[in-house]
Design an enzyme around this catalytic site. Structure first.
Site, PDB file in Angstrom:
ATOM      1  N   ASP A  28      69.539 -41.548 -49.993  1.00 13.19           N
ATOM      2  CA  ASP A  28      68.424 -41.100 -50.409  1.00 13.19           C
ATOM      3  C   ASP A  28      68.032 -39.661 -50.329  1.00 13.19           C
ATOM      4  OD1 ASP A  28      68.265 -42.217 -47.859  1.00 13.19           O
ATOM      5  OD2 ASP A  28      66.440 -41.458 -47.820  1.00 13.19           O
ATOM      6  N   TYR A 148      61.233 -42.944 -36.319  1.00 17.30           N
ATOM      7  CA  TYR A 148      61.787 -41.976 -35.473  1.00 17.30           C
ATOM      8  C   TYR A 148      60.836 -41.412 -34.787  1.00 17.30           C
ATOM      9  CZ  TYR A 148      65.659 -41.938 -39.013  1.00 17.30           C
ATOM     10  OH  TYR A 148      66.836 -42.255 -39.637  1.00 17.30           O
ATOM     11  N   LYS A 179      65.666 -49.108 -37.907  1.00 17.23           N
ATOM     12  CA  LYS A 179      66.560 -48.033 -37.758  1.00 17.23           C
ATOM     13  C   LYS A 179      65.856 -47.046 -36.957  1.00 17.23           C
ATOM     14  CE  LYS A 179      68.519 -44.205 -40.554  1.00 17.23           C
ATOM     15  NZ  LYS A 179      68.715 -43.667 -41.794  1.00 17.23           N
TER      16      LYS A 179
END
Length: 269
Positions: A28, A148, A179
């Site tokens: 992506d 993140y 993730k």
């Protein structure tokens, strides 16, 4: 007897070998970084990733429309719903550019959303994550969250205590797989995994001081459920070889080889 639901069926497709481990290859980056290949090579790159043994690819909705359907018989499709570019005043401000229903119409096995904890727009991103999680429950679609620690208030994004909080946020807001980045020192990633009630996969990132195989082995060794590696695959001299190596580490046994010629950066060989 386990009751089969739409979400559980789609989750099983995300781990093609049925062992609950995942090898995602995000492609992506063309929104956030620019083109990763011209269109002729992009199509062949997809083939290489699938032949190499990836469990799933991650793309935006427009790219999903031009993928050869035959490839998706051997690899799951994750449609990414978040975007930002480096040209904005704040590149950490992820916004939703798609919805769960759109992804279902495209045949997606899952959707993904990116959230930057510590960014100036964290509140809006968390609200978006909550809305997407509700849509995923409604449509029976698994949710991969790329969460993140990233922003002006984050001093050490690899801090294990901070990462344990990050993965817990994802779990608490209804995510199925989270993730995030790999902890430093690496053995502390085991603490991050232990804090999470949902599978944790780690991003490959840009750091090439450690070989891809060593990185993957360390991640799986700390209990991570898999890997999500994009740049270090599509920038590899032979992408299929990189994916095959990762697949063998993630799943613990070789992926069936193929006699088809491999694609290199310069072309087919």
């Amino acid at each position: 007897m386990t009751t089969l639901t739409g979400k559980s069926l789609r989750l099983s497709r995300l781990s093609r070998r049925g062992d609950g481990r995942f090898l995602f290859v995000p492609l992506d980056h063309s929104v956030s970084d620019g083109p990763i290949a011209d269109m002729r090579r992009y199509g062949r790159l997809l083939e290489e990733v699938v032949i190499g043994g990836a469990d799933a690819i991650v793309v935006h909705k427009g790219r999903a429309r031009v993928i050869d359907p035959n490839l998706l018989a051997r690899c799951a499709l994750v449609v990414h719903l978040s975007a930002s570019t480096p040209h904005a005043p704040d590149s950490n401000a992820k916004v939703l550019v798609g919805g769960v229903e759109e992804a279902v119409q495209l045949g997606a096995d899952a959707v993904s959303v990116h959230v930057n904890i510590g960014s100036d727009t964290e509140a809006g991103q968390l609200a978006d994550l909550g809305r997407v999680a509700a849509g995923c429950e409604r449509w029976g679609v698994p949710l991969l969250a790329m969460v993140y620690p990233r922003g002006p208030r984050i001093e050490n994004p690899a801090d294990a205590t901070l990462l344990a909080h990050v993965v817990s946020i994802a779990a608490d807001l209804g995510v199925d797989i989270v993730k995030t980045v790999f902890a430093a020192p690496s053995h502390r990633m085991a603490d991050v995994v232990a804090a999470s009630p949902i599978p944790v996969v780690v991003a490959g990132g840009k750091d090439e001081r450690q070989s891809l195989a060593d990185f993957a082995t360390a991640a799986i060794g700390t209990g991570c459920a898999g890997l999500a590696i994009g740049r270090r695959v599509f920038n590899h001299a032979v992408p299929r070889r990189a994916v095959r190596e990762l697949a063998e580490i993630v799943h613990g046994h070789p992926h069936p080889h193929t006699d088809q010629p491999e694609l290199t950066r310069e072309g087919v060989r």
